[in-house]
Design a protein around this motif. Structure first.
Motif, short mmCIF file in Angstrom:
data_model
loop_
_atom_site.label_atom_id
_atom_site.label_comp_id
_atom_site.label_asym_id
_atom_site.label_seq_id
_atom_site.Cartn_x
_atom_site.Cartn_y
_atom_site.Cartn_z
N GLU A 563 2.61 2.15 6.19
CA GLU A 563 2.78 1.39 4.96
C GLU A 563 1.59 0.46 4.77
OE1 GLU A 563 6.45 -0.61 5.45
OE2 GLU A 563 7.68 1.18 5.23
N LYS A 564 1.25 0.21 3.51
CA LYS A 564 0.14 -0.68 3.18
C LYS A 564 0.61 -1.72 2.18
CE LYS A 564 -1.69 2.06 -0.69
NZ LYS A 564 -2.86 2.77 -1.24
N CYS A 565 -0.14 -2.82 2.16
CA CYS A 565 0.20 -3.93 1.26
C CYS A 565 -1.09 -4.60 0.85
CB CYS A 565 1.14 -4.91 1.96
SG CYS A 565 1.45 -6.41 1.00
N SER A 569 0.19 -10.21 -1.53
CA SER A 569 1.46 -9.80 -2.12
C SER A 569 2.41 -9.40 -1.00
CB SER A 569 1.26 -8.62 -3.08
OG SER A 569 0.84 -7.47 -2.37
N ASP A 570 3.69 -9.25 -1.36
CA ASP A 570 4.70 -8.86 -0.38
C ASP A 570 5.24 -7.46 -0.64
OD1 ASP A 570 4.48 -11.29 0.90
OD2 ASP A 570 5.97 -12.25 -0.40
N THR A 571 4.55 -6.71 -1.45
CA THR A 571 5.00 -5.36 -1.81
C THR A 571 4.37 -4.35 -0.87
OG1 THR A 571 5.15 -6.04 -4.13
CG2 THR A 571 5.17 -3.66 -3.64
N TRP A 572 5.24 -3.70 -0.07
CA TRP A 572 4.77 -2.69 0.87
C TRP A 572 4.98 -1.31 0.28
CZ3 TRP A 572 2.07 -3.70 5.20
CH2 TRP A 572 2.06 -5.02 5.66
N GLN A 573 3.98 -0.48 0.38
CA GLN A 573 4.01 0.88 -0.18
C GLN A 573 3.79 1.88 0.94
OE1 GLN A 573 1.03 1.61 -3.12
NE2 GLN A 573 1.63 3.71 -3.49
N ARG A 574 4.71 2.85 1.02
CA ARG A 574 4.58 3.88 2.06
C ARG A 574 3.47 4.84 1.68
NH1 ARG A 574 9.98 6.38 4.38
NH2 ARG A 574 10.05 4.23 5.12
N TYR A 597 -6.40 -5.24 2.41
CA TYR A 597 -5.11 -4.63 2.66
C TYR A 597 -4.62 -5.04 4.04
CZ TYR A 597 -6.20 -1.49 -1.26
OH TYR A 597 -6.53 -0.98 -2.48
N SER A 598 -3.27 -5.05 4.16
CA SER A 598 -2.61 -5.15 5.46
C SER A 598 -1.81 -3.88 5.68
CB SER A 598 -1.69 -6.37 5.53
OG SER A 598 -2.43 -7.56 5.42
N PRO A 615 2.36 -6.58 11.11
CA PRO A 615 1.27 -6.15 10.21
C PRO A 615 -0.09 -6.55 10.77
CG PRO A 615 2.37 -8.06 9.30
CD PRO A 615 3.17 -7.65 10.50
#
Length: 1218
Positions: A563-565, A569-574, A597-598, A615
């Motif tokens: 997952e990246k973010c 922001s606090d929105t994690w995307q697979r 990115y994290s 993270p």
């Protein structure tokens, strides 16, 4: 049966009845007359005499056979077996009956019976002879046919052998393995056999190797058995033991080449069978068979230079003493201390006393230090030499060299990261980037992976098919063109590392132990967090993450989601939403450059998805790797007469350094050549292949994946000479001064300085007490350049000895012999007395008065002293302001530049310098920032005046090359508020002539020896000068006489080349030629002898060039007129015309799709006046599309012109057809 025949029937083929007597013939005729009666009465006699039945019947058969009138079928006398096969002949016995009445007397009847018996025998034997003669005839025919067939086969074989001999190159081919040997895994004490089938002509010689050591079956008893039949070869290993576990190689070699194939044999051993009492391996030199071996390597290969694509061989002769029959040492080859194994790139051979390694196809990856290691049980010997591989000729001029060392850094089912090293040669222009190509294993189809060149030396290749294997290559590009492709990488499969490890594990070699582990199955357990997640690599194209699996045991089938973010922001995307990954490593693409990115990772299995990992820190997408800084402090040191040792200081800022490239240039040539084409990761390198006696400068630059650094500063020039040595010891140590605690020593320079200048001296001293010497102590830590030194901190009234050592670039030499013993005490010298001067008018006398001296001065001398005093006063006044220390003069540099210069002093910032020529100001220099320096006016080649320079040292003004316009009176004026000073130089008439003569002298001394070359017009003699001036006077001589020039013999100048052209030379032109440079001082003459072999070679080359020029002018050409592509509508007429040239008139052929076409009504081909060729299609159609060519040919050459015809159908016509 043939044994009963009489001798005359055996040896006489022409036997007849005339051989018998007359009486026998008459008796036989009588018997034949009465034979009818005999035959008729035989039947009635048979009914009345039963006892004579058998004999009568037999007799009747014999009589009927002898009768000319046959009433019954002929009886057969052939013997047959059960299968009715003839096995021989039966000769009936002739019997007569006493009871049978014949009308003859008993005596006559007996005679008739004898005659009949004889006749029966004769007929039977005659028939047998005919049959035997027939058999002999058929046998002779069969033998003749066999002989003819053998003769025909022999002729065919001889024809084939002759054809092979006449066409040897067409039939010969390298060995090929039709069937390769297979690897085997066997238990100990079993037998194993390796098979292979090899083809090739001439028949290959097959040798088996074990771990690259040739197998000798004779020297190992019945351990090995080799067989070779019908191109099938086998190696049988009897009663395998654990030491037979090895890699076996079979090598097939003939005159066309060598090929090898490999197979592994793994011998398993039951653990219970291991002998614990076996001794541990021996280390160090040991004796085998009670013999201590000594190894000598002779006939060594030297430093080798090759070019990409070539084949070279490295070899040494190995002498092992004492020589034992069939003893086999271990031969190993290394490159840069890495063991090499036989492959398609390396072929290794051991012939019993000679070790050879052949590099079949050179690439820059093959450059390095090659080492041969010969190992015996008593130790080993090595020998090393460097192999340099230069770039092959570029297809495009000034194109870069090919990249090298292409490897697959990371492989996954979704991507493979390819890395490479940048080439040393960029073609003179910076490399714009690189293109990566891929090829699926088993095909020859290469696909370009990137549309635009990438500058970073790593690239992730995507779009691969999972499970398939790929090879990669890289090409470099600059503004001039594309390089050759690199050597292809090793094949790599597009699959997850875990799958690759599982596949590799299935074929892992036997280790001698079997370990079985067992864990309790864990069902329904969700895996924990991944550990130690980090960003291992980040570029502007991709980011690579790595982590460790969770520490829980018993978790099977664990996979991962990434997952990246976006930072902030606090929105994690697979990232991998569809399929989780199996390996703990993942590459992310399509990230926005410049964004941060994290990342985090989750584990999953059949039980569910676990908690995310911690993270990572925010990572900015971009190239994290910077180009390294330039190296520094490049120092060249002499090594041999063709090599120099170059050392440098490593780059201060260099991450992931790949290595360094070194370049060399002849001093003042400004042409740089690479010394190595493969980066070296050390700070010292030996540059080979240099020219003896030339002076070179060197520079170095570093390289990593981000690119090449700037070049280091150039080194000091070094002359290529044989290696220098440390100097000999100095000598002649003496004491110049002595005080109570120090002494001043001096000494003489060593007689041998070691081939380099002395850089300094080191002094040692020791105390001598009662004749006993103490320890040596260093008097100076740093070297001193003078041959005198004060040794301090000595003790008064003590005795000392001294020694001196000299040092140069090679090091510090041995010390001198100890000096004499000197006593440290102060020396005493008398102080001079006072002098009184008395001035008189008439004469000068000198009178000593006690400790006084009286000087008497005359009037004349007084006037001279007065003038000198006034001059000194003026000089003192002049020097209170800006002044000239050295007045204006000139010098000519080695580049033939004229520099007017003067040395000035006592300058201030507001001091100005004004230059004048013939009273006109030509240059003004103000605000000089120094107190003492040099003013210069340089008359050199420059298009415009130089900008004002930094006047810390020099003031320079540049003009075009010197000419008559530069003659005149030059003046320099220095002035400020303290005063002014003037200096003048007259360069007119004699002054300008002397100046130009000095210029001409430099030009003459820079000239090269006269050389001979040939052109298409004749023979040319030429020399080069470093600089040419139009005022230079040169004279050409032939046989010591000035040459009178004509249309046939001309001279001229092209650039810096002075030449003499002899057109259409003949033997009359043979002799001694010379060019003389006039410099007003006697001149300089260069000579060359144009005779003998030199003239013959030059004349032959002239004839060749002349013929080539004629052929080039006369060869067939397509001058022009044809377009590259013709697009025409269906139904239109097409007409193309081109110009043809050539003498004789060329033959013209038209081709369509590489097939010849002829003129017809549809396609009209014409060739008119020997100059114009036309191509006409009256009405084109779709079938006329294709590639067309015109081929022109005459005896001097062939040329072609190509164009493509594309026929299209208009929209209206297409709709009608529909």
């Amino acid at each position: 049966m043939s044994g009963s025949l009489p001798f005359y029937q055996k040896h006489h083929r022409h036997y007849d009845r005339d051989y018998r007597s007359k009486e026998t013939v008459s008796k036989l005729s009588q018997y034949q007359t009465s034979s009818r009666y005999t035959a008729g009465s035989s039947t009635s006699a048979a009914t009345s005499r039963s006892s004579g039945l058998n004999v009568s019947t037999h007799y009747g058969l014999e009589a009927s056979r002898l009768s000319p009138i046959l009433k019954r079928a002929k009886p057969t006398y052939l013997a047959v077996d059960k299968d009715h096969q003839i096995i021989g002949y039966v000769v009936p016995i002739f019997r007569g009956s006493q009871e049978f009445g014949t009308g003859f007397s008993s005596r006559e009847e007996a005679r008739v019976r004898d005659s009949s018996k004889y006749m029966a025998h004769r007929d039977l034997f005659t028939s047998g002879m005919e049959m035997e003669r027939s058999e002999q005839t058929s046998r002779r025919e069969a033998i003749r046919e066999t002989a003819e067939r053998i003769s025909l086969n022999k002729r065919i074989h001889e024809h084939g052998v002759h054809f092979k001999r006449m066409n040897e190159d067409n039939l010969m081919h390298t060995p090929e393995f039709v069937i390769k040997p297979r690897s085997h895994t066997v238990w100990e004490k079993q037998c194993v056999r390796l098979h292979c089938t090899v083809s090739g002509w001439p028949d290959p010689r097959v040798v088996w190797y074990k771990n690259n050591v040739a197998i000798d079956p004779v020297g190992h008893g019945d351990k090995y058995k080799l067989e070779s039949k019908y191109n099938m070869h086998s190696l049988e290993i009897n009663r395998c033991d654990f030491d037979d576990t090895a890699q076996y190689r079979v090598s097939a070699m003939n005159s066309k080449g060598e090929l090898s194939s490999f197979a592994s044999v793994v011998v398993k051993r039951f653990k219970g069978d291991m002998d614990e009492s076996l001794p541990s391996p021996r280390h160090g030199p040991v004796c085998e068979y009670g013999v201590n071996f000594k190894t000598h390597i002779v006939d060594k290969f030297g430093v080798t230079f090759g070019r990409e694509g070539e084949t070279i061989s490295l070899g040494c002769t190995v002498i092992i003493s004492p020589a034992l029959h069939r003893y086999q040492p271990e031969i190993q080859w290394y490159r840069d201390d890495v063991l090499l194994s036989p492959s398609k790139w390396y072929n290794m051979h051991w012939s019993g006393d000679h070790a050879t390694m052949t590099l079949t196809h050179l690439n820059k990856e093959d450059e390095g230090l090659y080492t041969l290691r010969v190992t015996t049980k008593s130790g080993y010997e090595t020998y090393s030499a460097y192999v340099f591989v230069r770039d092959s000729e570029a297809e495009v001029e000034r194109a870069p060299g090919a990249p090298l060392d292409v490897r697959c850094l990371d492989a996954n089912k979704d991507y493979i990261i390819v890395t490479w090293k940048q080439p040393a040669v960029d073609g003179g222009d910076s490399i714009l980037g690189y293109f990566v190509d891929r090829c699926e294993v088993g095909t020859n189809h290469w696909v370009q992976c990137n549309d635009t060149p990438v500058k970073f030396a790593r690239f992730p290749v995507t779009g691969l098919v999972e499970g398939r294997s790929y090879m990669f290559r890289v090409r470099a590009v600059n503004q001039n063109g594309m390089s050759h492709p690199s050597r292809v990488s090793e094949p790599v499969a597009a699959m997850d590392p875990s799958d690759r490890a599982r596949i590799r594990g299935a074929s892992a070699p036997w280790t001698g132990q079997i370990i079985v582990t067992e864990e309790e199955p864990a069902e329904g357990i969700v895996p924990g967090r991944p550990l130690e997640l980090q960003v291992t690599e980040a570029t502007k194209n991709y980011v690579v993450l790595s982590w460790k699996p969770p520490g829980d045991k018993g978790l099977e089938g664990v996979m991962y989601y990434v997952e990246k973010c976006v930072a902030g922001s606090d929105t994690w995307q697979r990232v991998n939403t569809e399929i989780p990954v199996k390996s703990p490593r993942f590459a992310l693409f399509d990230l926005a450059e410049g964004n941060s990115y994290s990342f985090r990772v989750r584990c999953c299995n059949a039980a569910g998805v676990g908690e995310p990992s911690d993270p990572t820190e925010a990572t900015t997408v971009g190239d994290k790797l910077d180009i390294p800084s330039a190296p520094s402090k490049v120092v060249p040191i002499r090594n041999t007469d063709t090599s120099v040792v170059v050392s440098w200081q490593a780059s201060s800022e260099a991450k992931e350094l790949v290595g360094y490239y070194i370049e060399a240039s002849v001093l003042d040539s400004n042409e740089w050549e690479p010394c190595n084409n493969k980066p070296v990761n050390v700070t010292r390198f030996i540059c080979h292949g240099l020219t003896t006696g030339e002076k070179y400068v060197f520079r170095v630059r570093a390289v990593n994946a981000a690119g090449l650094s700037q070049f280091s500063p150039e080194s000091e020039p070094v002359e290529v000479k044989a290696a220098i040595a440390s100097p000999a010891p100095p000598y002649g140590i003496t004491v110049l001064e002595c005080v109570f605690d120090s002494m001043v020593l001096s000494w003489k320079q060593p007689t041998f300085i070691g081939g380099a200048d002395i850089t300094g001296y080191f002094v040692d001293y020791r105390e001598v007490i009662d004749g006993v010497t103490g320890k040596w102590h260093e008097a100076n830590i740093r070297s001193i350049s003078e041959r005198a030194y004060r040794v301090s901190d000595l003790k008064e009234k003590r005795k000392y000895q001294f020694q001196v050592r000299a040092a140069n670039m090679a090091g510090v030499g041995i010390p001198s012999l100890p000096s004499d013993t000197f006593l440290c005490e102060e020396w005493t010298i008398a102080v001079p007395g006072w002098f009184d001067l008395l001035f008189l008018k008439s004469y000068l006398i000198s009178v000593p008065i006690l400790d006084k001296c009286v000087l008497i001065l005359t009037f004349t001398l007084f006037k001279e002293l007065q003038k000198e005093s006034e001059f000194q006063m003026k000089e003192w006044v002049r020097k209170q302001g800006p002044h000239f220390i050295e007045y204006l003069g000139y010098e000519v540099t080695p580049e033939c530049c004229v520099v007017l210069k003067c040395k000035v002093g006592n300058m201030k910032k507001d001091t100005s310098a004004l230059w004048y020529k013939d009273g006109h100001e030509i240059k003004a220099d103000e605000n000089l920032g120094f107190t003492e320096g040099v003013l210069k006016l340089e008359i050199a080649q420059r298009d415009s005046p130089a900008d004002k320079a930094d006047y810390a040292d020099d003031i320079i003004w540049r003009r075009l090359k010197i000419s008559k316009k530069d003659s005149g009176v030059y003046e320099v004026v220095l002035k400020d508020d303290r005063g002014k000073d003037t200096s003048t130089l007259n360069l007119t008439d004699k002054g300008f002539k002397d100046l130009m003569n000095e210029v001409f002298s430099f030009i003459a001394n820079s000239s090269t020896p006269l050389k001979i070359t040939s052109t298409e017009n004749g023979i040319r003699l030429y020399t080069f000068v470093s600089y040419y001036n139009d005022l230079l006077q040169v004279t050409w001589h032939y046989k010591d006489s000035a040459i009178s020039f004509s249309d046939r013999i001309k001279s001229g100048v092209v650039g810096e080349q002075l030449w003499l052209q002899i057109s259409e030379p003949s033997e009359k032109d043979m002799g001694k030629y010379a060019i003389e440079f006039n410099d007003g001082k006697g001149g300089l003459r260069r000579t060359v002898e144009l005779s003998g072999q030199a003239f013959d070679d030059a004349f032959a080359e002239f004839q060749r060039l002349k013929a080539a020029a004629i052929a080039e002018r006369s060869r067939a050409r397509v001058a022009g007129g044809l377009p590259d592509v013709v697009t025409i509508q269906d139904g239109k007429a097409l007409n193309l015309t081109c110009n043809i040239s050539g003498d004789p008139v060329p033959e013209v052929t038209w081709l369509k799709n590489d097939r010849e076409i002829t003129s017809d009504e549809h396609c009209i081909l014409k060739f008119e006046s020997g100059k114009f060729a036309s191509f006409t299609i009256t009405g084109v159609n779709i079938s006329d599309s294709g590639k067309y060519s015109i081929l022109v040919k005459n005896k001097y050459g062939t040329e072609s012109g190509d164009f493509t015809v594309s026929v299209f159908i208009s929209e209206g016509a297409a709709s009608k057809k529909k």
